[in-house]
Design an enzyme around this catalytic site. Structure first.
Site, PDB file in Angstrom:
ATOM      1  N   ASP A 477       0.691  -1.181  -0.061  1.00  0.00           N
ATOM      2  CA  ASP A 477      -0.031   0.004   0.035  1.00  0.00           C
ATOM      3  C   ASP A 477       0.952   1.189  -0.054  1.00  0.00           C
ATOM      4  O   ASP A 477       2.128   1.006   0.278  1.00  0.00           O
ATOM      5  CB  ASP A 477      -1.045   0.004   1.497  1.00  0.00           C
ATOM      6  CG  ASP A 477      -2.208   0.794   1.186  1.00  0.00           C
ATOM      7  OD1 ASP A 477      -2.358   1.723   0.163  1.00  0.00           O
ATOM      8  OD2 ASP A 477      -3.169   0.612   1.946  1.00  0.00           O
ATOM      9  N   ASP A 547     -10.536   2.032  -3.509  1.00  0.00           N
ATOM     10  CA  ASP A 547     -11.264   1.770  -2.204  1.00  0.00           C
ATOM     11  C   ASP A 547     -12.642   1.936  -2.254  1.00  0.00           C
ATOM     12  O   ASP A 547     -13.384   1.477  -1.263  1.00  0.00           O
ATOM     13  CB  ASP A 547     -10.638   2.799  -1.197  1.00  0.00           C
ATOM     14  CG  ASP A 547      -9.435   2.513  -0.639  1.00  0.00           C
ATOM     15  OD1 ASP A 547      -9.037   1.398  -0.955  1.00  0.00           O
ATOM     16  OD2 ASP A 547      -8.799   3.181   0.045  1.00  0.00           O
TER      17      ASP A 547
HETATM   18  C1  DGJ Z   1      -5.813   1.837   1.840  1.00  0.00           C
HETATM   19  C2  DGJ Z   1      -6.257   0.644   1.073  1.00  0.00           C
HETATM   20  O1  DGJ Z   1      -6.754   1.104  -0.285  1.00  0.00           O
HETATM   21  C3  DGJ Z   1      -7.236  -0.045   1.750  1.00  0.00           C
HETATM   22  O2  DGJ Z   1      -7.518  -1.125   0.834  1.00  0.00           O
HETATM   23  C4  DGJ Z   1      -6.595  -0.536   3.124  1.00  0.00           C
HETATM   24  O3  DGJ Z   1      -5.484  -1.169   2.917  1.00  0.00           O
HETATM   25  C5  DGJ Z   1      -6.165   0.762   3.919  1.00  0.00           C
HETATM   26  N1  DGJ Z   1      -5.424   1.674   3.151  1.00  0.00           N
HETATM   27  C6  DGJ Z   1      -5.494   0.388   5.073  1.00  0.00           C
HETATM   28  O4  DGJ Z   1      -5.100   1.514   5.715  1.00  0.00           O
END
Ligand code: DGJ
Length: 730
Positions: A477, A547
């Site tokens: 991430d 997301d």
């Molecule tokens: C952003 C990501 O896109 C999410 O799927 C998740 O992993 C969060 N960060 C966790 O902090």
């Protein structure tokens, strides 16, 4: 042989199955562009020369009667009479930036050499030819090599550039683009993919106009804002017809893609590292390599342009270890538990996952650091939090593996929280400018990946966990963009290299980890799809698309993403309803159908499923296993755009041999008088006959493509959807 050289006309011809690209060396040893388009047998296009000087404001080149301002140039340079945007600008030791490169030699070889330190498409000797044209600026001693690869099986040509300093003084590269393309005329629409968090890759199309039109990033990430992709398409181009030139940059940092329509009505498109915040100092004997740009052309419309990208990236970008391989169906705990979990909870989710036929548990954010119970701390402290994982990571992994599941962990390896042991020990390890405060974003700073010590530390931390927990997967991430661009280690004159050095550092870490653990599956992520580019895709064959897990909004996002990237690149999960981002309620069925358009997984608390939902999961898993190959390796046809038709959307996947197809139809907003749900399929064989899984009847391919499939036979509700499988009957 896809690349040839005609000595008489001094012309290079690059052929792919259906396209030709022609370059000529003209008087004065200038390298000009002659043609890019549908395949032609001819190679001498010197008659396309424009040899009239338009007037006093257009200087001639010193030795010839040509004004460079009226030429289609293959790699335009700064300061010699071509006043359009330039691809190369080198500041010499004398402080001037006039750059003038002339052809000196070339070589053609089979296959495709790797780009040093950078991700790129690859090809073996039977799959492509590579042309390297060398041109020299005598004044500065810069030796510039233009690199082109033409693919034998894809209508794609890749470009890159190397610049070598053969002088004994330092040269400063202020602009070093990866490609330029001069097209005659400007009757094109400019298509790009814009977005933001939870709304990534929205296609936008507008006619070119005089002057410049561009997309870029200065965030040191390809970013949510603009994808490094531009298409120039003829104004009448549709999914199925018309000219489409697509350019995609294989790079994850600052980029600029700019189309300029000049006063004579020609169009120049350049793609490369954004000159903002970039100057590269090249010492004696040193060489700089610009990242790869991929050019695709089709005269069969935007849909075919996308399919060429999909095939190229599936076969010649995806790492060999994962090429053509089905990825595990996963359960990710993020939307199920957020930071609130312990080992017991994870094991109970894992047990359900196993019972329901899923294949991997992914433990997301919150498993590490002292107190990472929210996003305010802990990044950089990559040791397990034993208040949550009381049995320890090794034991948790053992139990998950014992259930017969694979196990994956979330990392955010480029970040550091100011509240962390790592920051206490190394406050200078983040990007920062001495004497200025850092701007926090999601309560975190960015580690300085231009530093070898930082990169080594991160590789060690991740390696320990990969080995201790025998990880099969990591989610990589990246949740902020960069400010206060400064590195504690770089001398002042090299600080402008930081943006590119950072990206090279990122690629170095990924490359070294994968060299150690070649079967590790990395999933890219950046607050959803904020770094969804071909550079990341080279290392991480799948990327978290957004997301926004709302099935209806995901139709838009996945549709836009498919302009360039294949289904196998897009991760898509079924999440809870009402959706956590939009509060919209959508049926379990539609959430599954939309998520099956990518790498399928679940992201909710499996322990909370009803008995009916548990049965639904089992049948979704069976459907996914049945259709995954067709979806991820078949040809995508975008049939009804959700951006044009806000009521419903449809798309299909067709097997390469046309023996089967899968139609997906989704009603976003039911309108009472909308009766003609007649969806015309595309890409089938007109003379084949297909059995429909919907009504058990047999239809000809010609009928399905011309009259269509009648989907008006039933009532729909908002958010309804269906899939129909068509299989050939002989
Ligand atoms: C952003 C990501 O896109 C999410 O799927 C998740 O992993 C969060 N960060 C966790 O902090």
């Amino acid at each position: 042989m896809p690349i040839s050289f005609d000595t008489k006309s001094r012309t290079f011809k690059l052929d792919t199955p259906n396209t030709s690209y022609i370059i000529e060396v003209i008087d004065g040893d200038y390298i000009v562009h002659r043609y890019y388009g549908a395949k032609i047998p001819d190679c001498d296009l010197s008659y396309m020369h424009y040899d009239r000087n338009p007037g006093s404001f257009f200087p001639n080149s010193p030795e010839t009667n040509i004004s460079l301002a009226t030429q289609q140039l293959e790699y335009p340079t700064h300061g010699i009479g071509d006043f359009r945007t330039s691809a190369l600008m080198i500041r010499g030791a004398d402080g001037t930036a006039t750059t003038d490169i002339r052809y000196t030699s070339h070589k053609i070889c089979k296959g495709k050499p790797r780009l040093s330190g950078l991700p790129s498409t690859y090809a073996d000797e039977n799959e492509a030819d590579t042309l390297e044209i060398t041109a020299v600026d005598k004044h500065t001693g810069a030796e510039v090599t233009l690199v082109y690869t033409a693919f034998a099986n894809h209508d794609a040509i890749t470009r890159s550039v190397r610049v070598k300093n053969t002088s004994d003084k330092v040269l400063e590269l202020e602009r070093v683009f990866s490609m330029a393309l001069d097209l005659p005329g400007h009757d094109y629409d400019f298509i790009h993919l814009w977005g933001h968090w939870a709304k990534e890759r929205t296609p936008e199309r507008s006619p070119l106009h005089h002057g410049k039109q561009s997309v870029e990033s200065v965030r040191v990430s390809s970013s949510h804002d603009h994808n490094p992709f531009v298409a120039l398409v003829s104004p009448e181009a549709t999914e199925e017809a018309g000219d489409a030139y697509g350019i995609n940059f294989v790079y994850s940092g600052n980029f600029l893609m700019e189309a300029e329509v000049d006063v004579f009505g020609g169009t120049r498109l350049i793609t490369g590292i954004n000159p903002t915040d970039f100057t590269w100092r090249l010492g004696k004997g040193e060489e700089f390599t610009a990242p790869e740009a991929v050019m695709v052309y089709s005269n069969k419309g935007i849909g075919e342009m996308s399919r060429i990208f999909h095939r190229l990236y599936t076969n010649n970008l995806c790492r060999k270890e994962w090429k053509g391989k089905k990825r595990p169906i996963l359960i990710n705990n993020w939307e199920g538990t957020y930071f609130d979990f312990d080992d017991e909870k994870l094991i109970s989710i894992a047990k359900d996952a196993k019972e329901l036929g899923l294949e991997m548990l992914v433990l997301d954010d919150g498993w590490f650091g002292e107190n990472r119970n929210d996003d305010t701390q802990g990044l950089g402290d990559w040791f397990v939090n034993e208040k949550k994982i009381r049995c320890g990571m090794k034991e948790l992994a053992r139990q998950i593996h014992a259930l017969g599941l694979k196990f994956g962990l979330w990392f955010e390896p480029e970040m550091i929280s100011p509240i962390s042991k790592l920051y206490d020990a190394h406050p200078d390890w983040c990007l920062h400018v001495k004497g200025r405060k850092c701007s926090p974003s999601r309560n975190q700073y960015v580690l300085d990946y231009s530093r070898a010590d930082v990169r080594d530390y991160i590789i060690d931390c991740m390696s320990s966990l990969i080995e201790e927990a025998e990880l099969e997967y990591i989610k990589w991430d990246f949740n902020r963009n960069m400010t206060e661009l400064g590195s504690a280690l770089l001398p002042p004159e090299n600080q402008k290299e930081l943006t590119h050095r950072y990206v090279l550092g990122l690629y170095d870490v990924m490359e070294r980890l994968l060299a150690k653990y070649p079967n590790l599956l990395i999933e890219g992520c950046s607050g959803g799809g904020g770094r969804f580019d071909a550079g990341i895709l080279y290392y991480a064959p799948q990327i978290w698309t957004s997301d926004d897990t709302d099935a209806i909004e995901r139709i838009d996002i996945q549709y836009g993403t498919s302009y360039v990237y294949p289904a196998s690149a897009m991760s898509a999960h079924l999440s809870a309803s009402p959706n956590h981002q939009t509060q919209r309620s959508t049926s379990f069925k539609t959430r599954g159908i939309v998520a099956m358009g990518g790498n399928f997984g679940y992201e909710l608390d499996l322990n909370k499923l009803t008995p009916d939902e548990r049965e639904a999961v089992k049948s979704q898993v069976a459907d996914y296993n049945k259709y995954q190959k067709l979806v991820q390796e078949g040809d995508l046809y975008r049939l009804v755009s959700p951006y044009k038709n806000r009521m419903y959307s449809a798309w299909s996947y067709v097997a390469a041999d046309k023996s089967e197809a899968l139609l997906t139809f989704a009603v976003m907003r039911r309108e009472i008088y909308d009766r003609y749900y007649f969806i015309k399929l595309a890409g089938l064989a007109p003379d084949k006959y297909y059995l429909s899984s919907e009504d058990g009847k047999v239809y000809s391919g010609a009928l399905l493509m011309n009259a269509g499939v009648n989907l008006a036979k039933r009532d729909y509700t908002d958010g309804d959807s269906l899939i129909i499988h068509f299989t050939e009957v002989k």
